[in-house]
Write a protein that holds these residues in place. Structure first.
Motif, PDB file in Angstrom:
ATOM      1  N   SER A 724      -4.385  36.459  59.805  1.00 24.33           N
ATOM      2  CA  SER A 724      -4.141  36.534  58.361  1.00 24.33           C
ATOM      3  C   SER A 724      -4.231  37.959  57.823  1.00 24.33           C
ATOM      4  O   SER A 724      -3.505  38.313  56.888  1.00 24.33           O
ATOM      5  N   TYR A 725      -5.099  38.789  58.406  1.00 23.15           N
ATOM      6  CA  TYR A 725      -5.398  40.084  57.789  1.00 23.15           C
ATOM      7  C   TYR A 725      -4.883  41.288  58.570  1.00 23.15           C
ATOM      8  O   TYR A 725      -4.996  42.415  58.090  1.00 23.15           O
ATOM      9  N   SER A 726      -4.368  41.080  59.775  1.00 16.98           N
ATOM     10  CA  SER A 726      -3.870  42.233  60.523  1.00 16.98           C
ATOM     11  C   SER A 726      -2.757  42.954  59.775  1.00 16.98           C
ATOM     12  O   SER A 726      -2.728  44.183  59.705  1.00 16.98           O
ATOM     13  N   LYS A 727      -1.831  42.183  59.214  1.00 16.11           N
ATOM     14  CA  LYS A 727      -0.716  42.784  58.483  1.00 16.11           C
ATOM     15  C   LYS A 727      -1.170  43.308  57.132  1.00 16.11           C
ATOM     16  O   LYS A 727      -0.772  44.389  56.696  1.00 16.11           O
ATOM     17  N   VAL A 728      -2.059  42.544  56.457  1.00 17.75           N
ATOM     18  CA  VAL A 728      -2.460  42.885  55.096  1.00 17.75           C
ATOM     19  C   VAL A 728      -3.368  44.115  55.075  1.00 17.75           C
ATOM     20  O   VAL A 728      -3.174  45.045  54.283  1.00 17.75           O
ATOM     21  N   ILE A 729      -4.380  44.131  55.967  1.00 21.67           N
ATOM     22  CA  ILE A 729      -5.371  45.204  55.933  1.00 21.67           C
ATOM     23  C   ILE A 729      -4.926  46.413  56.749  1.00 21.67           C
ATOM     24  O   ILE A 729      -4.998  47.554  56.294  1.00 21.67           O
ATOM     25  N   ALA A 730      -4.491  46.149  58.001  1.00 19.51           N
ATOM     26  CA  ALA A 730      -4.177  47.253  58.910  1.00 19.51           C
ATOM     27  C   ALA A 730      -2.691  47.578  58.964  1.00 19.51           C
ATOM     28  O   ALA A 730      -2.307  48.533  59.657  1.00 19.51           O
ATOM     29  N   HIS A 731      -1.854  46.794  58.306  1.00 22.32           N
ATOM     30  CA  HIS A 731      -0.407  47.052  58.246  1.00 22.32           C
ATOM     31  C   HIS A 731       0.207  47.086  59.639  1.00 22.32           C
ATOM     32  O   HIS A 731       1.090  47.907  59.923  1.00 22.32           O
ATOM     33  N   GLY A 732      -0.228  46.157  60.501  1.00 17.19           N
ATOM     34  CA  GLY A 732       0.305  46.093  61.848  1.00 17.19           C
ATOM     35  C   GLY A 732       0.676  44.671  62.211  1.00 17.19           C
ATOM     36  O   GLY A 732      -0.082  43.729  61.945  1.00 17.19           O
ATOM     37  N   ASN A 737      -2.936  45.059  69.180  1.00 12.66           N
ATOM     38  CA  ASN A 737      -3.073  46.490  68.935  1.00 12.66           C
ATOM     39  C   ASN A 737      -3.923  46.763  67.689  1.00 12.66           C
ATOM     40  O   ASN A 737      -4.706  47.712  67.649  1.00 12.66           O
ATOM     41  N   VAL A 738      -3.745  45.939  66.667  1.00  7.95           N
ATOM     42  CA  VAL A 738      -4.531  46.115  65.441  1.00  7.95           C
ATOM     43  C   VAL A 738      -6.015  45.897  65.715  1.00  7.95           C
ATOM     44  O   VAL A 738      -6.871  46.631  65.223  1.00  7.95           O
ATOM     45  N   ILE A 739      -6.317  44.877  66.511  1.00  4.36           N
ATOM     46  CA  ILE A 739      -7.729  44.626  66.855  1.00  4.36           C
ATOM     47  C   ILE A 739      -8.318  45.831  67.587  1.00  4.36           C
ATOM     48  O   ILE A 739      -9.424  46.294  67.288  1.00  4.36           O
TER      49      ILE A 739
END
Length: 777
Positions: A724-732, A737-739
């Protein structure tokens, strides 16, 4: 405490550390006059703490602090009651005089800046220790005093004796600190509090715990090593290798009393039990007699005073553990009195050394005309140490005998110990204060002279303070002694003893102490020879035992290192992976944690194909005739696993696996071409079987562990969060890779640092191989 006042208190507690940072610069700019500027730091801290006297005397406490790790309830917090306040005043007040004294003592020394930096750090550590409310901060400052004392004792690091004394002090007190840490952690688990102020109200909980004895023993080891109780006392006399200002400060108001402070602080929570009232008096009484007897054996003024400090610390521990109503009051009075007269006498010893070039009692005499001010300070301090009225030492001694004297066998025994120890210290006090100054001048002394003002201000002020405190004892008790005793006992306490003698058993015991002390003083030379023969007959003492233990420890470490570090990488890897296999497999079977038989669904054709490719790759690794082929075949398995990830709907993980496998194969192939290795594996069959068994054990262990883990209920909360938050918080969009880069970025940074360090080591090895090849080695 209001925020502004808390900030001022934090500043007052931090000033010694600020001064430590400025000391080298100030001495480069102002020379020895910088001592006056540095003395302002403890002076300001002293005045700030003195502003709490009236508040603490009313029974109030001063608290404050700042959160450090709130989630673990860790903070830098202070708790200033009567006990902490008196210690703080002694540390800063005597600290001012020691800084000025050191300015005169080390005048012209090229390393004054370094010395004062160490001294101010030590002062700040000791001040932080006595006001710390948090267990963690108390331990941090506790160990910091050990580190800074190591630097001070070993200040003259070119001398082997100074290096040995510093190392001994660090090992003994630092090792004791580890026991203290274990004890504090155990107390934390018993009472579920991490602050001293809260622990004081959990005394019954702590004493009723089945772990009370273990916690007490751990704490006592920490306290006994710090306060030089027998047999840990050996580090303290050897610490005389430090410059005299360090000895005066360390032995009067700071490090050696840290253990006594801890026992006093924990008295409401851990004191009053049978084991407390057995261990503390026994060890304290033994230390008292040992230190007093060893003091009379010496001819060096500093060593005599050092061993009397050992004896005094034993007396304090005896009193804290004795258990009578007046014992704590006696301990409080004696601690304050000892700080004043012992600091003065150590400064006197340094002044004598400075003015004559020797501290050897057998070479000194007739200095009263050449050093009249030093003689006056020495005599006043010795009168207090001897317990003669109207000095503060007399008040302490009267209270000691009032606390110990009773009709039961235990009281009689420890009263005899106290009288004997005090009589021997009486003789030692006047040996230091009279023998160098009375009699005829010695021809061996060339031009003895009075010390500079900076060196006699300190001893004279401390000696007169011991007299003034006794003469105004009513006011002094109300402001200092009674609040301190109240804090230690955990209840309101009023001390009333004054400088006027009162007929009774304590006065009779004081008279007996004086008579025995006079006899010991008159027979000092013969007593010294007898004690030398006695201790020689006993054989090697704890000091030599320390060297033997240290040598045995080093020898054992060498043998263990040679056994576990033979220099062969294959042995290191085999042992490491064998340990991994044991850790994985043994718990599963010894404690019945093995997974139940899994129910697998029949794989699809594509999944079977990937599994077959992985098996083929494994077989290729095993039958490969050279290393390069094995490395390439090893990558086949990784690619097959990556495709499985892709088939199971994890493209991010699959792409990451593809990149890792590609880089691994390339890097390993490049490394192998650079290293001078055999083209094929030349291990004997037995070693191959052993290594294969270890490999199978690790694989089986990991497989069973994963099966056991998957038997539980699958919790999707973490996956849902990242999705839910990889795209919203880290923009990935690539979750994996975001983790790695964002959510656990610090961990990844650490891993990159490790890989970088390993890469640099590999590069160094490759270049070393090239150099050796070019040189023909």
């Amino acid at each position: 405490m209001i925020a502004g006042a808390a900030d001022l208190t934090f500043l007052a507690l931090s000033l010694p550390f600020v001064a430590a940072c400025l000391a080298p610069v100030l001495f480069r700019l102002f020379g020895h006059r910088a001592a006056w500027l540095l003395a302002l730091a403890p002076a300001v801290s002293f005045l700030h703490l003195a502003g709490f006297i009236a508040e603490v005397a009313r029974g109030e406490t001063v608290t404050g602090g700042y959160a450090w790790v709130p989630s673990y309830n860790l903070s830098f917090s202070w708790y200033i009651d009567g006990l902490a306040l008196v210690f703080g005043l002694l540390i800063t007040g005597i600290g001012v005089l020691v800084v000025l004294y050191a300015g005169g003592y080390l005048k012209g020394h090229p390393q004054q800046g370094r010395f004062f930096s160490f001294l101010m750090m030590f002062m700040g550590a000791m001040l932080g220790l006595v006001v710390s409310d948090s267990f963690l901060m108390l331990f941090v400052f506790w160990e910091l005093t050990s580190i800074t004392s190591f630097l001070l004792i070993g200040f003259d690091h070119e001398r082997p004796a100074a290096r040995r004394a510093a190392l001994q002090a660090l090992l003994v007190t630092g090792g004791g600190g580890l026991f203290l840490l274990a004890g504090l952690l155990m107390i934390w688990n018993i009472a579920d509090v991490t602050q001293m102020s809260l622990l004081l109200s959990y005394g019954e909980v702590v004493k009723a715990s089945p772990y009370y004895l273990a916690a007490l023993l751990l704490v006592l080891v920490g306290a006994f090593t710090k306060s030089a109780q027998f047999p840990f006392h050996v580090w303290l006399p050897n610490a005389m290798e430090a410059p005299t200002p360090v000895s005066a400060y360390l032995h009067s108001a700071t490090m050696v009393k840290a253990g006594v402070y801890l026992l006093m602080r924990l008295y409401p929570a851990m004191g009053g039990t049978p084991v407390w009232e057995i261990l503390l008096p026994v060890f304290g009484g033994g230390t008292l007699l040992t230190g007093a007897l060893m003091a009379l054996r010496q001819t060096d003024l500093k060593l005599m005073l050092a061993y009397t400090t050992v004896a005094s610390l034993g007396l304090l521990v005896l009193l804290v553990g004795f258990g009578s109503p007046y014992a704590i009051e006696a301990a409080v009075l004696y601690l304050v009195g000892h700080s004043l007269f012992k600091g003065a006498l150590f400064m006197v010893a340094g002044a004598i050394d400075h003015g004559t070039g020797t501290r050897d009692l057998t070479r000194l005499g007739g200095l009263r005309r050449a050093m009249p001010v030093t003689f006056a300070a020495a005599l006043l301090a010795a009168l207090s140490m001897a317990g003669l009225p109207p000095f503060f030492g007399f008040l302490a001694k009267e209270e000691i005998y009032l606390a110990l004297a009773a009709g039961n066998l235990r009281s009689i025994l420890f009263t005899i110990v106290a009288v004997a120890g005090n009589a021997l210290m009486f003789a030692a006090a006047f040996a230091v204060a009279l023998k160098p100054f009375l009699g005829e001048s010695r021809q061996t002394l060339k031009h003895p002279h009075e010390a500079p003002a900076l060196m006699w201000i300190g001893p004279l002020v401390l000696a007169l303070a011991g007299l003034a405190a006794a003469l105004v004892s009513t006011a002094f008790h109300a402001a200092i002694s009674s609040p301190m005793a109240s804090a230690v006992r955990g209840e309101a306490t009023a001390i009333a003893v004054g400088p006027m003698p009162h007929v009774g058993l304590p006065l009779a015991l004081s008279a007996a102490t004086i008579l025995l002390g006079l006899a010991a003083y008159r027979l000092l030379d013969r007593l010294r020879d007898a004690l030398a023969r006695f201790f020689q007959a006993l054989g090697p003492g704890p000091d030599q035992g320390f060297d033997e233990v240290l040598e045995a420890l080093v020898a054992c470490a060498v043998k263990v290192t040679r056994f576990v570090q033979p220099g062969r990488l294959d042995i290191y890897l085999s042992v490491t992976f064998a340990a991994v296999a044991a850790v994985l497999l043994l718990p599963l079977f010894l404690w019945g944690e093995a997974p139940s038989e899994p129910a697998f669904a029949w794989p699809s054709l594509s999944e079977l194909a990937m599994l077959l490719i992985a098996v083929i790759g494994l077989a290729a690794v095993l039958v490969a005739v050279d290393r390069l082929t094995a490395i390439v075949a090893l990558g086949i398995q990784g690619f097959a696993v990556a495709v499985l990830f892709l088939l199971f709907g994890a493209p991010d993980l699959a792409f990451t696996q593809f990149m890792i496998e590609t880089l691994s194969v390339v890097i390993l192939a490049l490394v192998m071409t650079r290293l001078r290795l055999h083209a094929s594996d030349r291990r004997p069959a037995g070693q191959r079987l052993a290594d294969g068994a270890v490999a199978l054990g690790c694989g089986l262990g990991l497989t069973l562990l994963l099966l056991k883990a998957t038997e539980g209920v699958f919790d999707t909360a973490l996956g849902d969060f990242f999705g839910s938050y990889s795209k919203v918080i880290a923009h990935g969009a690539n979750v994996v890779n975001v983790i790695i880069v964002d959510f656990r970025g610090t961990d990844t940074l650490g891993e990159i640092a490790v890989v970088l360090a390993a890469g640099m080591a590999i590069l160094a090895l490759i270049r070393l191989g090239k150099t050796q090849k070019q040189s023909g080695k």
